[in-house]
Design an enzyme around this catalytic site. Structure first.
Site, short mmCIF file in Angstrom:
data_model
loop_
_atom_site.label_atom_id
_atom_site.label_comp_id
_atom_site.label_asym_id
_atom_site.label_seq_id
_atom_site.Cartn_x
_atom_site.Cartn_y
_atom_site.Cartn_z
N ASN A 164 1.25 -0.81 -0.08
CA ASN A 164 -0.24 -0.11 -0.03
C ASN A 164 0.52 1.54 0.02
O ASN A 164 1.03 1.98 -0.72
CB ASN A 164 -0.56 -0.06 1.05
CG ASN A 164 -1.93 -1.41 1.45
OD1 ASN A 164 -2.18 -1.32 0.25
ND2 ASN A 164 -2.68 -1.57 2.40
N ARG A 216 -10.38 -3.82 -13.53
CA ARG A 216 -9.04 -4.81 -13.20
C ARG A 216 -9.43 -6.61 -13.74
O ARG A 216 -10.64 -7.35 -13.09
CB ARG A 216 -8.26 -5.00 -11.81
CG ARG A 216 -8.56 -3.36 -11.49
CD ARG A 216 -7.73 -3.10 -10.32
NE ARG A 216 -7.84 -1.98 -10.08
CZ ARG A 216 -6.59 -1.08 -10.54
NH1 ARG A 216 -5.63 -1.32 -10.89
NH2 ARG A 216 -6.53 0.21 -9.74
N ARG A 241 -4.81 2.24 -13.33
CA ARG A 241 -3.36 2.17 -12.83
C ARG A 241 -2.75 0.78 -12.10
O ARG A 241 -3.26 -0.09 -11.39
CB ARG A 241 -3.86 3.22 -11.55
CG ARG A 241 -1.81 3.55 -11.17
CD ARG A 241 -1.47 4.69 -10.36
NE ARG A 241 -2.37 5.94 -10.73
CZ ARG A 241 -2.80 7.02 -10.75
NH1 ARG A 241 -4.04 7.26 -9.96
NH2 ARG A 241 -2.71 8.26 -11.07
N HIS A 253 -14.61 3.21 -14.74
CA HIS A 253 -14.95 2.15 -13.96
C HIS A 253 -15.99 2.02 -13.40
O HIS A 253 -15.88 1.19 -12.45
CB HIS A 253 -14.21 3.44 -12.86
CG HIS A 253 -14.00 2.73 -11.40
ND1 HIS A 253 -14.72 3.02 -10.63
CD2 HIS A 253 -13.56 2.36 -10.98
CE1 HIS A 253 -13.86 1.97 -8.48
NE2 HIS A 253 -12.81 2.26 -9.02
N ARG A 278 -14.13 2.24 4.45
CA ARG A 278 -13.10 1.39 5.24
C ARG A 278 -11.65 2.18 5.58
O ARG A 278 -10.40 2.50 5.76
CB ARG A 278 -12.31 0.30 3.91
CG ARG A 278 -11.61 -0.32 3.80
CD ARG A 278 -10.84 -0.07 3.34
NE ARG A 278 -11.20 -0.55 1.52
CZ ARG A 278 -10.77 -0.49 0.67
NH1 ARG A 278 -9.31 0.16 1.00
NH2 ARG A 278 -10.87 -0.40 -0.33
N HIS A 309 -14.99 -3.55 0.10
CA HIS A 309 -14.46 -2.19 -1.05
C HIS A 309 -16.07 -2.83 -1.36
O HIS A 309 -16.34 -1.69 -2.71
CB HIS A 309 -14.17 -3.86 -2.32
CG HIS A 309 -13.33 -2.87 -3.41
ND1 HIS A 309 -14.35 -3.80 -4.17
CD2 HIS A 309 -12.90 -2.20 -3.39
CE1 HIS A 309 -13.78 -2.24 -5.03
NE2 HIS A 309 -12.80 -1.85 -5.07
#
Length: 701
Positions: A46, A385, A415, A445, A574, A602
């Site tokens: 992270n 992704r 990214r 997205h 979160r 998520h």
């Protein structure tokens, strides 16, 4: 409370506080030992991404000479960089302390981490052979002194900075050697093709591991045996580079070519962080800093003997499953069978998949069935992704080979997934799949999929709308919800989104979905305003929001307005939370917690009281400016009563959490939620139990 510094928490500091919660998990003695190492790896990974993206962005702002007015909270960019560096150094020190504790605990379990000075004779023989056969052929070693240009160091790799002190060869006067000994410097890239953790042969009940770094250190004399040196030392260094993707404006190049070039150029991005072993000799450190042009704007961080600790995410389990969390296998969805036609079942009612509590196999089954069904004419999907060996891509290729029209909007600018997505795009192109590469200035997205099927001579649609990626790998560790629906009006709106991808100069109207960048902010403002109205009328009014990040100042202000009007607000956030909860006269009706546990929270779920006729939405969008105004995002209303009740119940289970729940607060202290006399309630474990109970109830009928 009108002072901007009291109204908002800086988003970067809030993110660092989130990563500190990850570090708390590594330090928690109630977490299984090997999972504690995994959390250390996540913490490090992270931090790498933070420096490559957020720190780099603030650094660019600082270098531009602007005063920092764009930073939420009014802090000057240059000052914020210093504050971040101070926080990170503290966190790095804490992570080293935790690692030392974990290694001592591992020793009690018969697992020993050795360095190159602690090897037995048999282990030395093993390491020597391992080095000659596996490591030496993969090494890249560069002698630096005589190079015209310093080599480009990759920010995904770790390096050993080597100092060779040559034997003295000065002129002798009365037996005394004059002149300073020659010093040579070298760099060794630690190979990524070999597991960082080398498992040594077990001895009885004892198991041994040595870091690849130390395997190399042990064999330095083999690497540099052509040099006549007196002593050699090697210390680890690591660099992090600005990961901003620069897109070529050349109109003659395709989008794929531009992204590919941008990804290639990223390897020579400006350095933004330099981490080094604090036991390194001063002259060696000075040599590398000068040669790499590391300046005062870059974060220079002293660390321990080992860096790139993200590799701890792949620490070998050694067969010690007793030192890992007990697995929670994905459950079936009650009433939705993987046998027979999934489309036929969805035609009767909506279903919800809550991964990883429930198995992601339903998504793959949905796509596989569509690929083979003779009545299906078209599949359209957005991809952001993907898994390494994606079953989703395999299903889409299968559909194309069966003569279906397959339309894929793939986000090439996801990214750090750009190269992977380019590879998948090229693969799909060769199979005749129609690709859409997004919209100028907007990332796509949203997570949507739609199937068109001819039934009784008429077009009928089936679809998936999700809060997370269509990625079977992350679906095992990320909590996300996916709606399976045949609601024709909702899917007509989904169809309009795919039209928008083709003709994006038109402003489309959606009757059911809330779509960014055009409508999300205004629609959620109206939903909050309605709660404010009910509160002022003395009617029930509440808002329950579950998301990853909350940082948009206008949305925060709107929630403050709602709090002042008496709307009760529960926030499960979160990560970043720039809102300050519990402040009298501003946010006393807002509570905000963060759950960090075995799974990564998520999913985005938004619940509005609506005078007790609750409205529920699932969304791909957080309440961040980029999601509201600069991306294509989809929020979907839930109409099926059973699915609606399930989402409300799962939110409430999360809200009751008092084991892994931390309080969001202005001081970023990450205090655990007080339990008082209440029994322990671990939200993720209880959520799994909730879905087990739904399954049992369904099986009784």
């Amino acid at each position: 409370m009108n002072d901007v510094q009291n109204r908002y928490i800086d988003r970067e500091k809030s993110w660092l506080a989130f990563n500190a919660r990850v570090l708390q998990e590594a330090g928690d003695q109630n977490v299984p030992l090997l999972d504690r190492l995994r959390f250390l790896g996540i913490f490090s990974n992270n931090l790498d991404e933070f420096f490559r993206v957020r720190y780099a962005a603030i650094r660019r702002l600082s270098l531009s000479g602007k005063t920092g007015h764009k930073i939420l909270g009014g802090v000057a960019a240059k000052d914020l960089l210093k504050e971040i560096t101070t926080i990170v150094i503290q966190q790095q020190s804490e992570s080293l302390r935790i690692l030392d504790i974990i290694e001592k605990e591992l020793e009690k379990e018969g697992i020993f981490m050795l360095n190159e000075t602690q090897l037995s004779q048999s282990q030395q023989i093993f390491i020597h052979d391992f080095f000659i056969q596996k490591v030496a052929p993969a090494l890249v070693t560069v002698i630096l002194n005589d190079l015209a240009e310093f080599p480009v160091l990759k920010d995904t790799s770790g390096y050993l900075a080597v100092k060779l002190v040559m034997k003295e060869r000065g002129k002798s006067i009365l037996g005394i050697v004059t002149g300073k000994p020659e010093v040579r410097y070298a760099i060794i890239e630690i190979p990524k093709t070999i597991n960082r953790f080398v498992v040594l042969p077990a001895e009885g009940n004892k198991q041994y591991i040595i870091m690849l770094d130390d395997v190399i250190r042990y064999n330095l004399h083999h690497i540099f045996n052509i040099f006549d040196y007196e002593r050699v030392s090697a210390h680890m260094i690591k660099i992090t580079r600005d990961a901003q993707l620069e897109i070529d404006s050349d109109m003659s190049k395709s989008m794929m070519e531009k992204i590919a070039l941008g990804v290639k150029d990223r390897r020579i991005g400006e350095p933004v962080r330099f981490v080094y072993d604090q036991s390194i000799e001063k002259d060696t450190l000075k040599f590398f800093l000068e040669k790499m042009h590391i300046d005062s704007e870059d974060s220079v961080i002293p660390g321990g003997r080992y860096h790139n600790r993200r590799d701890y995410m792949d620490f070998p389990n050694l067969g010690r499953y007793d030192l890992l969390y007990k697995p929670m296998p994905g459950l079936p969805i009650p009433g939705l069978s993987l046998e027979g036609s999934i489309l036929e079942q969805i035609s009767q009612r909506d279903y919800l998949l809550n991964a990883p509590y429930q198995t992601f196999s339903y998504v793959i089954k949905f796509l596989r069935e569509a690929a083979l069904d003779p009545k299906v004419t078209c599949i359209k999907i957005t991809l952001y992704r993907l898994a390494k060996n994606s079953q989703v891509i395999s299903s889409l290729i299968n559909a194309a080979r069966n003569g279906k029209r397959v339309v894929v909007q793939i986000e090439l600018q996801a990214r750090f997934d750009e190269a992977s997505n380019i590879s998948y795009a090229e693969q799909m192109q060769t199979e005749g799949i129609e690709l859409i590469f997004g919209i100028q200035g907007l990332k796509v997205h949203s997570k949507i999929c739609m199937i068109e099927r001819i039934e009784h001579g008429k077009l009928r649609r089936y679809g998936l709308i999700s809060t997370g990626n269509f990625n079977e790998s992350t679906a095992k560790i990320y909590t996300d919800v996916t709606l399976f629906t045949a609601h024709q009006q909702i899917l007509k709106d989904v169809s309009k989104i795919f039209e928008f991808f083709h003709v994006n100069y038109r402003l489309y109207r959606y009757k059911h979905l809330i779509v960014s960048p055009h409508h999300t902010r205004s629609r959620f403002n109206k939903l909050i305003d309605r709660e404010i109205m009910y509160a002022r009328l003395g009617r029930p009014a509440f808002i329950k929001l579950k998301m990853n990040s909350l940082s948009d100042p206008k949305m925060i202000d709107k929630l403050y307005d709602a709090s002042r009007a008496g709307v009760k607000i529960q926030l499960l956030v979160r990560g970043i939370c720039s809102l300050v909860p519990g402040v009298k006269g501003m946010s006393e009706n807002i509570e905000a917690i963060s759950i960090v546990d075995n799974f990564l929270e998520h999913s985005r779920v938004y619940i509005f009281c609506n005078d007790m006729n609750q409205e529920v939405y699932i969304s791909s969008a957080d309440f961040m400016t980029r999601n509201l105004d600069m991306r294509v995002e989809v929020s979907c209303p839930i109409y099926d009563q059973q699915v609606k009740e399930e989402l409300i119940a799962s939110f409430d289970v999360g809200w009751k959490g008092n084991v892994k729940a931390r309080l969001h607060a202005e001081n970023l202290a990450n205090k655990y939620r007080p339990r008082g006399t209440n029994p322990m309630f671990r939200a993720q474990f209880e959520t799994y139990k909730y879905y087990e109970s739904l399954l049992e109830s369904n099986n009784h009928f």
